[in-house]
Design a protein around this motif. Structure first.
Motif, PDB file in Angstrom:
ATOM      1  N   THR A   1      54.808  55.811  52.637  1.00 35.53           N
ATOM      2  CA  THR A   1      53.906  54.846  51.996  1.00 35.53           C
ATOM      3  C   THR A   1      52.576  54.767  52.740  1.00 35.53           C
ATOM      4  O   THR A   1      51.508  54.707  52.118  1.00 35.53           O
ATOM      5  CB  THR A   1      54.569  53.467  51.938  1.00 35.53           C
ATOM      6  OG1 THR A   1      55.809  53.559  51.227  1.00 35.53           O
ATOM      7  CG2 THR A   1      53.672  52.463  51.257  1.00 35.53           C
TER       8      THR A   1
ATOM      9  N   LEU B   1      52.849  54.470  43.112  1.00 38.74           N
ATOM     10  CA  LEU B   1      51.800  54.094  44.071  1.00 38.74           C
ATOM     11  C   LEU B   1      50.555  54.957  43.900  1.00 38.74           C
ATOM     12  O   LEU B   1      49.424  54.457  43.956  1.00 38.74           O
ATOM     13  CB  LEU B   1      52.336  54.187  45.500  1.00 38.74           C
ATOM     14  CG  LEU B   1      53.331  53.108  45.926  1.00 38.74           C
ATOM     15  CD1 LEU B   1      53.827  53.381  47.350  1.00 38.74           C
ATOM     16  CD2 LEU B   1      52.708  51.718  45.841  1.00 38.74           C
TER      17      LEU B   1
ATOM     18  N   THR C   1      50.598  44.196  45.803  1.00 41.59           N
ATOM     19  CA  THR C   1      51.594  45.087  45.195  1.00 41.59           C
ATOM     20  C   THR C   1      52.845  45.127  46.066  1.00 41.59           C
ATOM     21  O   THR C   1      52.828  45.710  47.155  1.00 41.59           O
ATOM     22  CB  THR C   1      51.033  46.506  45.027  1.00 41.59           C
ATOM     23  OG1 THR C   1      49.864  46.460  44.201  1.00 41.59           O
ATOM     24  CG2 THR C   1      52.066  47.427  44.399  1.00 41.59           C
TER      25      THR C   1
ATOM     26  N   ASP D   1      52.172  44.816  39.996  1.00 43.08           N
ATOM     27  CA  ASP D   1      53.339  45.634  40.319  1.00 43.08           C
ATOM     28  C   ASP D   1      52.992  47.105  40.141  1.00 43.08           C
ATOM     29  O   ASP D   1      52.184  47.479  39.288  1.00 43.08           O
ATOM     30  CB  ASP D   1      54.517  45.246  39.427  1.00 43.08           C
ATOM     31  CG  ASP D   1      55.016  43.828  39.721  1.00 43.08           C
ATOM     32  OD1 ASP D   1      54.726  43.340  40.832  1.00 43.08           O
ATOM     33  OD2 ASP D   1      55.648  43.223  38.844  1.00 43.08           O
ATOM     34  N   ASP D   2      53.631  47.944  40.941  1.00 41.73           N
ATOM     35  CA  ASP D   2      53.261  49.363  40.928  1.00 41.73           C
ATOM     36  C   ASP D   2      53.748  50.102  39.688  1.00 41.73           C
ATOM     37  O   ASP D   2      53.254  51.190  39.377  1.00 41.73           O
ATOM     38  CB  ASP D   2      53.783  50.063  42.191  1.00 41.73           C
ATOM     39  CG  ASP D   2      55.285  49.866  42.375  1.00 41.73           C
ATOM     40  OD1 ASP D   2      55.906  49.210  41.519  1.00 41.73           O
ATOM     41  OD2 ASP D   2      55.825  50.363  43.382  1.00 41.73           O
TER      42      ASP D   2
ATOM     43  N   THR E   1      56.439  46.772  46.856  1.00 44.28           N
ATOM     44  CA  THR E   1      57.030  48.077  46.567  1.00 44.28           C
ATOM     45  C   THR E   1      58.315  48.231  47.361  1.00 44.28           C
ATOM     46  O   THR E   1      58.546  47.524  48.350  1.00 44.28           O
ATOM     47  CB  THR E   1      56.050  49.209  46.908  1.00 44.28           C
ATOM     48  OG1 THR E   1      56.606  50.459  46.491  1.00 44.28           O
ATOM     49  CG2 THR E   1      55.751  49.264  48.387  1.00 44.28           C
TER      50      THR E   1
ATOM     51  N   GLN F   1      58.756  55.922  43.355  1.00 49.59           N
ATOM     52  CA  GLN F   1      57.841  55.081  44.126  1.00 49.59           C
ATOM     53  C   GLN F   1      56.531  55.799  44.416  1.00 49.59           C
ATOM     54  O   GLN F   1      55.451  55.232  44.262  1.00 49.59           O
ATOM     55  CB  GLN F   1      58.503  54.652  45.441  1.00 49.59           C
ATOM     56  CG  GLN F   1      57.618  53.753  46.281  1.00 49.59           C
ATOM     57  CD  GLN F   1      58.231  53.430  47.633  1.00 49.59           C
ATOM     58  OE1 GLN F   1      59.249  54.034  48.021  1.00 49.59           O
ATOM     59  NE2 GLN F   1      57.637  52.493  48.344  1.00 49.59           N
TER      60      GLN F   1
ATOM     61  N   GLU G   1      56.019  45.976  51.963  1.00 49.52           N
ATOM     62  CA  GLU G   1      57.357  46.586  51.954  1.00 49.52           C
ATOM     63  C   GLU G   1      58.342  45.652  52.641  1.00 49.52           C
ATOM     64  O   GLU G   1      57.951  44.747  53.390  1.00 49.52           O
ATOM     65  CB  GLU G   1      57.333  47.946  52.668  1.00 49.52           C
ATOM     66  CG  GLU G   1      56.631  49.038  51.870  1.00 49.52           C
ATOM     67  CD  GLU G   1      56.865  50.414  52.473  1.00 49.52           C
ATOM     68  OE1 GLU G   1      57.579  51.220  51.864  1.00 49.52           O
ATOM     69  OE2 GLU G   1      56.325  50.667  53.569  1.00 49.52           O
TER      70      GLU G   1
END
Length: 414
Positions: A208, A180, A168, A259-260, A170, A176, A200
């Motif tokens: 996160t 998540l 994933t 994908d988130d 992000t 966000q 990231e």
């Protein structure tokens, strides 16, 4: 009172013994016992006295023979033996005639006759004793054997579930944390083993990391270090960072790019475990105009891919019409090319310089040659198991540090 004292005589040639032909004699207790034995002692006592005290008296006073005593001893022994072995008929007749169950006490205890039969995979059973048998205590025996062939075969043929490696990418934006958390809660419901790789750009944010720790699944938090001015597609480099990590550590499992901001069903993740080399499925998408839904993905005959769904004229030149979240592949393809007979050992990566919309095609061409090496999921490809909706609001201001600085409480005057 007269007293008799025995003095030691200086002469050694005494012709008399104690108690015979002596002007005076003192009888010992044994002699007294012998002198009165004929009239007062019973035959048994007389026999015992004669047996142990034979040497203390003369044959003239009492005639005793060893042969007689031996005969008596054998006679008594034989009588005792016969008495011990002879049955008492009267007592046995009473036991036979009387019913033992009517008696309060029974001195003869017969154990219960128990027949145990073993059945493979079943519990043994105990046969009840007959009515005539005497049972002291109820006995229950059970034989349990876990040798069921089907059970043993199932245990021996057990294959562990394949690991899911969910990648994933992000980045910092307003929703966000919502995206998540939503994806993390879905992965939490998937049966393990599941490895969530979150990537990231440039730096790992504390927010996160906190979300990943609180989800409660196995994860790896990676950082893609890349100059942002040279990046055309951020997600391409983030996915390549995850692919390098899988290849370097030789992680074995099924790689899936999730994908988130997409929506996934649990059935999708369970279906991915059945992928052997490369699996694909249709994805429901919301058009850019957001006024209609389109379908993109394979057309299947069972598990065989025979065509593709597409509604956009500009993408008809693509070799494989599939979304980035519409396929999964075996991770060993990345680090074990000999197993899959790959022509080259070059690393499999996504390309950043290709035209938008062709990222999926150029990447899949490195994994498979054509549709014959693909597997349609589920058989028939009749079900949509994930959606790509593009609901991101680009004009929403992202708060600094994920915290709202101003107080949002509203005071209403009374």
């Amino acid at each position: 009172m007269a007293s008799i004292r025995r003095t030691l005589s200086p002469y050694n040639d005494r012709s008399y013994q104690n108690g015979s032909n002596s002007p005076f004699s003192v009888q010992s207790p044994s002699q007294k016992l012998l002198s009165h034995g004929r009239t007062t002692l019973s035959p048994v006592r007389r026999f015992i006295t004669g047996l142990f005290l034979q040497k203390h008296y003369s044959r003239k006073s009492y005639q005793f023979s060893w042969k007689k005593s031996l005969v008596r001893c054998l006679l008594f022994f034989f009588l005792g033996f016969l008495l011990g072995m002879a049955p008492f008929n009267n007592d046995f007749n009473e036991l036979r005639n009387n019913d033992l169950r009517n008696n309060d006490f029974s001195f003869e205890m017969k154990p219960a006759v128990v027949n145990v039969e073993k059945n493979v995979g079943d519990l043994g059973f105990v046969e009840r004793p007959k009515e005539n048998d005497v049972v002291v205590d109820a006995v229950k025996l059970g034989v349990s054997e876990r040798n069921d062939r089907n059970e043993v075969k199932r245990i021996l043929d057990f294959e562990p579930r394949k690991q899911l490696i969910v990648v994933t990418p992000t980045y910092n934006r307003a929703l966000q944390a919502y995206y998540l958390n939503r994806l993390g809660q879905v992965l939490r419901l998937v049966r393990p083993p599941v490895l969530w790789i979150v990537v990231e750009m440039n730096a790992a944010s504390m927010e996160t990391a906190e979300i990943l720790r609180n989800i409660g699944i196995m994860y790896r938090h990676l950082v893609c270090v890349k100059n942002s001015t040279d990046v055309k597609d951020r997600g391409v480099h983030q996915r390549n960072t995850a692919l390098e990590h899988v290849e370097r550590h030789r992680l074995d499992g099924i790689v899936y790019f999730a994908d988130d901001d997409n929506i996934y069903s649990l059935e999708l993740f369970e279906s991915i475990r059945e992928v052997s080399r490369f699996g694909t499925w249709p994805v429901g998408m919301l058009a850019q105009s957001k006024n209609k839904a389109i379908l993109e993905g394979p057309v299947c005959n069972g598990s065989q891919v025979i065509g593709w769904h597409t509604n956009e004229k500009s993408k008809r030149l693509r070799r494989f019409h599939v979304d980035m979240s519409g396929f999964a592949f075996n991770s060993t393809i990345l680090w074990d090319p000999k197993r899959w007979h790959r022509p080259t050992s070059d690393p499999i990566r996504q390309l950043d310089k290709v035209k938008e919309g062709f990222q999926e095609t150029t990447f899949i061409e490195q994994i498979v040659e054509d549709e014959s090496q693909m597997e349609g999921i589920p058989p028939g490809c009749y079900k949509i198991m994930n959606w790509h909706l593009h609901l991101e609001a680009h004009q929403v201001i992202y708060p600094s540090g994920w915290m709202l600085q101003k107080n949002l409480d509203l005071v209403i005057p009374s």
